[in-house]
Design an enzyme around this catalytic site. Structure first.
Site, short mmCIF file in Angstrom:
data_model
loop_
_atom_site.label_atom_id
_atom_site.label_comp_id
_atom_site.label_asym_id
_atom_site.label_seq_id
_atom_site.Cartn_x
_atom_site.Cartn_y
_atom_site.Cartn_z
N ASP A 118 0.88 -1.47 0.05
CA ASP A 118 0.03 0.47 -0.42
C ASP A 118 0.69 1.48 0.34
OD1 ASP A 118 -2.04 2.67 0.73
OD2 ASP A 118 -2.50 1.44 2.34
N ASP A 141 -7.49 4.99 -9.09
CA ASP A 141 -8.80 4.77 -9.52
C ASP A 141 -9.80 5.63 -9.17
OD1 ASP A 141 -8.57 1.30 -9.42
OD2 ASP A 141 -6.87 2.00 -7.83
C1 LIG Z 1 -6.47 2.49 -12.43
S1 LIG Z 1 -5.03 1.40 -12.35
C2 LIG Z 1 -4.19 1.91 -13.31
C3 LIG Z 1 -2.74 1.81 -13.98
C4 LIG Z 1 -1.70 3.26 -14.33
N1 LIG Z 1 -1.39 3.64 -14.06
C5 LIG Z 1 -2.36 2.75 -15.75
O1 LIG Z 1 -2.38 3.59 -16.43
O2 LIG Z 1 -2.23 2.09 -16.30
C6 LIG Z 1 -4.47 2.14 -10.96
C7 LIG Z 1 -3.70 1.56 -9.99
O3 LIG Z 1 -3.73 1.70 -8.72
C8 LIG Z 1 -3.34 0.94 -7.51
N2 LIG Z 1 -3.10 1.50 -6.29
C9 LIG Z 1 -4.95 1.91 -5.67
N3 LIG Z 1 -4.17 2.51 -4.87
C10 LIG Z 1 -3.24 2.11 -4.21
C11 LIG Z 1 -2.11 2.19 -3.10
N4 LIG Z 1 -2.90 2.86 -2.64
N5 LIG Z 1 -0.85 1.13 -2.88
C12 LIG Z 1 -0.36 0.67 -4.67
N6 LIG Z 1 -1.12 1.27 -5.69
C13 LIG Z 1 -2.55 1.15 -5.56
C14 LIG Z 1 -4.45 0.03 -8.45
O4 LIG Z 1 -3.49 -1.92 -7.66
C15 LIG Z 1 -4.37 -0.42 -9.38
O5 LIG Z 1 -3.28 -1.03 -10.32
#
Ligand SMILES: C[S@@+](CC[C@H](N)C(=O)[O-])C[C@H]1O[C@@H](n2cnc3c(N)ncnc32)[C@H](O)[C@@H]1O
Length: 256
Positions: A118, A141
């Site tokens: 995280d 997200d």
């Molecule tokens: C909508 S996706 C976008 C992925 C990539 N950046 C793209 O543009 O294709 C958002 C990503 O953020 C990750 N994510 C969300 N909250 C997170 C956190 N607190 N720590 C690490 N990763 C996180 C999710 O697992 C997801 O893979």
């Protein structure tokens, strides 16, 4: 059964609201192999202690953090194009971590390190104050339903923690295809005294940012894209980030 259980620390029960939900996501054999073989070399395990960047990368160079790299194609492309810079990528989704490790090996990259954890906890516990030349958050997200807005990653308290970890003049660059979240992000960054906008409102898409996987999907659906790019004020004297308060950071994903 989840074939790839995340470290217990990720699933700690005391912080119920997070910016992600762990999916069972199928991992391809190649991603699995990359995770097993390459994590010991390119992975940084989570530990509640400040990271020694020079030790982690084996050199001294400007450091950039990418939060939520998805499948890692953007991370790898940027790292390949900027060999003089070092990149820390953080993601909770194991297939994505395997995918980025695979790209690192295929491209022979030496300037990327990967964290499966995280980002809120990682930033609080492991990123030293004023240590980053830049932070990338590409397509966080959007959590579009109102009752889920509390899960959004970029809220004022976390923005402040990120700002504290930027070196003077370091940048925080966010891109999103969700207009309402884009406006919320712009407002949160504009309200942060340590940061100053590099543009008048939304920024132009910077040349270095390749189309991400998520972005390409949005563009196909006709979504717009909003870039936000702020810098840490060169002379800004903020509160010390020497002893970050994880409770405060944790609350950043709780505040509605
Ligand atoms: C909508 S996706 C976008 C992925 C990539 N950046 C793209 O543009 O294709 C958002 C990503 O953020 C990750 N994510 C969300 N909250 C997170 C956190 N607190 N720590 C690490 N990763 C996180 C999710 O697992 C997801 O893979």
């Amino acid at each position: 059964m989840n074939p790839d259980p995340l470290p217990a620390a990720i699933a700690r029960p005391h912080r119920p609201v997070r910016s992600f939900v762990l999916r069972q996501g199928r991992m391809s054999p190649a991603q699995r192999r990359a995770l097993d073989a390459l994590m010991p070399t390119f992975g940084i395990p989570f530990a509640p202690a400040m990271l020694d960047f020079d030790r982690a990368f084996g050199r001294s160079a400007p450091r950039f953090l990418e939060i939520g790299f998805g499948m890692g194609e953007t991370t790898a492309a940027i790292a390949r194009a900027r060999p003089a810079d070092d990149f820390l990528g953080i993601e909770v989704h194991s297939p994505g971590v395997g995918s980025l490790l695979r790209r690192i090996a295929l491209l022979g990259l030496t300037n990327v390190r990967v964290i499966r954890h995280d980002a809120v906890e990682f930033v609080a516990e492991m990123i030293p104050p004023a240590s980053l030349a830049g932070i990338h958050v590409f397509f966080p997200d959007p959590w579009p339903k109102k009752r889920h807005h509390k899960r959004r990653l970029l809220q004022p308290a976390f923005v402040h923690e990120l700002a504290l970890r930027l070196a003077p003049d370091g940048y925080l660059h966010v891109a999103t295809d969700w207009e309402e979240y884009a406006r919320e992000i712009l407002a949160a960054l504009a309200a942060e005294p340590l940061l100053v906008n590099t543009a008048d409102g939304f920024a132009l898409r910077p040349l270095f940012r390749p189309l991400t996987k998520f972005e390409a999907r949005g563009v196909k659906l006709g979504h717009g894209v909003w870039d936000v790019n702020f810098r840490r004020r060169p002379g800004a004297v903020g509160e010390s980030a020497g002893s970050p308060d994880p409770q405060r950071i944790a609350s950043s994903t709780r505040a509605a």
